[in-house]
Write a protein that holds these residues in place. Structure first.
Motif, PDB file in Angstrom:
ATOM      1  N   GLN A  17     -48.802  59.661  54.828  1.00  0.00           N
ATOM      2  CA  GLN A  17     -47.372  59.495  54.564  1.00  0.00           C
ATOM      3  C   GLN A  17     -46.789  58.259  55.249  1.00  0.00           C
ATOM      4  O   GLN A  17     -45.577  58.063  55.236  1.00  0.00           O
ATOM      5  N   MET A  18     -47.619  57.426  55.818  1.00  0.00           N
ATOM      6  CA  MET A  18     -47.132  56.272  56.587  1.00  0.00           C
ATOM      7  C   MET A  18     -46.218  55.351  55.794  1.00  0.00           C
ATOM      8  O   MET A  18     -45.226  54.875  56.315  1.00  0.00           O
ATOM      9  N   LYS A  19     -46.545  55.085  54.557  1.00  0.00           N
ATOM     10  CA  LYS A  19     -45.738  54.152  53.759  1.00  0.00           C
ATOM     11  C   LYS A  19     -44.327  54.670  53.557  1.00  0.00           C
ATOM     12  O   LYS A  19     -43.388  53.890  53.457  1.00  0.00           O
ATOM     13  N   GLU A  20     -44.163  55.975  53.506  1.00  0.00           N
ATOM     14  CA  GLU A  20     -42.833  56.561  53.342  1.00  0.00           C
ATOM     15  C   GLU A  20     -41.962  56.351  54.582  1.00  0.00           C
ATOM     16  O   GLU A  20     -40.749  56.347  54.489  1.00  0.00           O
ATOM     17  N   ASP A  22     -42.123  53.648  56.649  1.00  0.00           N
ATOM     18  CA  ASP A  22     -41.926  52.232  56.993  1.00  0.00           C
ATOM     19  C   ASP A  22     -40.461  51.790  56.930  1.00  0.00           C
ATOM     20  O   ASP A  22     -40.005  51.029  57.776  1.00  0.00           O
ATOM     21  N   ASN A  23     -39.731  52.256  55.937  1.00  0.00           N
ATOM     22  CA  ASN A  23     -38.343  51.806  55.810  1.00  0.00           C
ATOM     23  C   ASN A  23     -37.400  52.501  56.799  1.00  0.00           C
ATOM     24  O   ASN A  23     -36.255  52.122  56.927  1.00  0.00           O
ATOM     25  N   GLN A  24     -37.872  53.504  57.512  1.00  0.00           N
ATOM     26  CA  GLN A  24     -37.053  54.224  58.488  1.00  0.00           C
ATOM     27  C   GLN A  24     -37.210  53.670  59.902  1.00  0.00           C
ATOM     28  O   GLN A  24     -36.532  54.123  60.815  1.00  0.00           O
ATOM     29  N   GLN A  32     -42.723  52.431  65.654  1.00  0.00           N
ATOM     30  CA  GLN A  32     -43.642  51.472  65.049  1.00  0.00           C
ATOM     31  C   GLN A  32     -44.899  51.313  65.910  1.00  0.00           C
ATOM     32  O   GLN A  32     -46.007  51.215  65.387  1.00  0.00           O
ATOM     33  N   GLU A  33     -44.745  51.315  67.212  1.00  0.00           N
ATOM     34  CA  GLU A  33     -45.900  51.229  68.115  1.00  0.00           C
ATOM     35  C   GLU A  33     -46.784  52.464  67.977  1.00  0.00           C
ATOM     36  O   GLU A  33     -48.012  52.366  67.924  1.00  0.00           O
TER      37      GLU A  33
END
Length: 178
Positions: A17-20, A22-24, A32-33
């Motif tokens: 689910q990482m791509k979901e 990214d915008n948050q 992010q780290e």
């Protein structure tokens, strides 16, 4: 690691689910780290490489910056302790049992917690057994292959069938153009 802090294989759902997420996330944020650390751990497991000292230091730094868990100790009363049927409780007074509780500080929907729990889940899985991670060549999802499979390229039969269908379709197009 004791006590167990996370759900088994929770890291797989978070990796997929990482791509979901990214915008948050803000650039340079703790979330992010933590995301990059989870990906680093997953890729090292996939490549069957040991963790480097730098990776361990980055993980320890993240643990220091985000105090994710709270520990509680309690004394279990005899009414709360399950008693096996074979044991006989007579007039003896047994010593109270200690229970160690772990809980996350943040609510479950915060990205910090999600990624920290996924990192802990992956580290616990790495500690328990020789873990193997793969990426599906059709949908690119992370998965743990079956132990019996010598080569496993797909996360499911659906992806394998789709991949083979597309390969045959492309072959037919090439033959038609000749």
């Amino acid at each position: 690691m004791s006590p167990v802090l996370s759900r088994p294989n929770f890291f797989l759902s978070v990796l997929n689910q990482m791509k979901e997420h990214d915008n948050q996330m803000e650039t340079g944020s703790l979330e992010q780290e933590l995301q990059s650390l989870l990906l680093l751990l997953a890729k090292s497991v996939q490549a069957k490489q040991a963790l480097t000292a730098d990776s361990v230091q980055r993980i320890n730094d993240a643990f220091q910056h985000y105090h994710a868990i709270r520990l509680k100790l309690s004394i279990a009363t005899p009414a709360n302790i399950p008693v096996p049927a074979s044991s006989c409780l007579s007039d003896k007074v047994s010593a109270p049992s200690l229970l160690l509780h772990t809980e996350f500080v943040d609510p479950p929907n915060q990205l910090k917690r999600i990624y920290m729990e996924a990192i802990l889940s992956l580290l616990e899985a790495m500690e328990k057994e020789q873990l193997e991670l793969q990426r599906c060549i059709q949908c690119h999802s992370w998965f743990i292959p079956y132990q019996r499979a010598k080569v496993n390229k797909f996360c499911s039969a659906k992806c394998r069938n789709r991949y083979n269908y597309l390969q045959k379709k492309n072959l037919m197009k090439l033959e038609e153009t000749r």
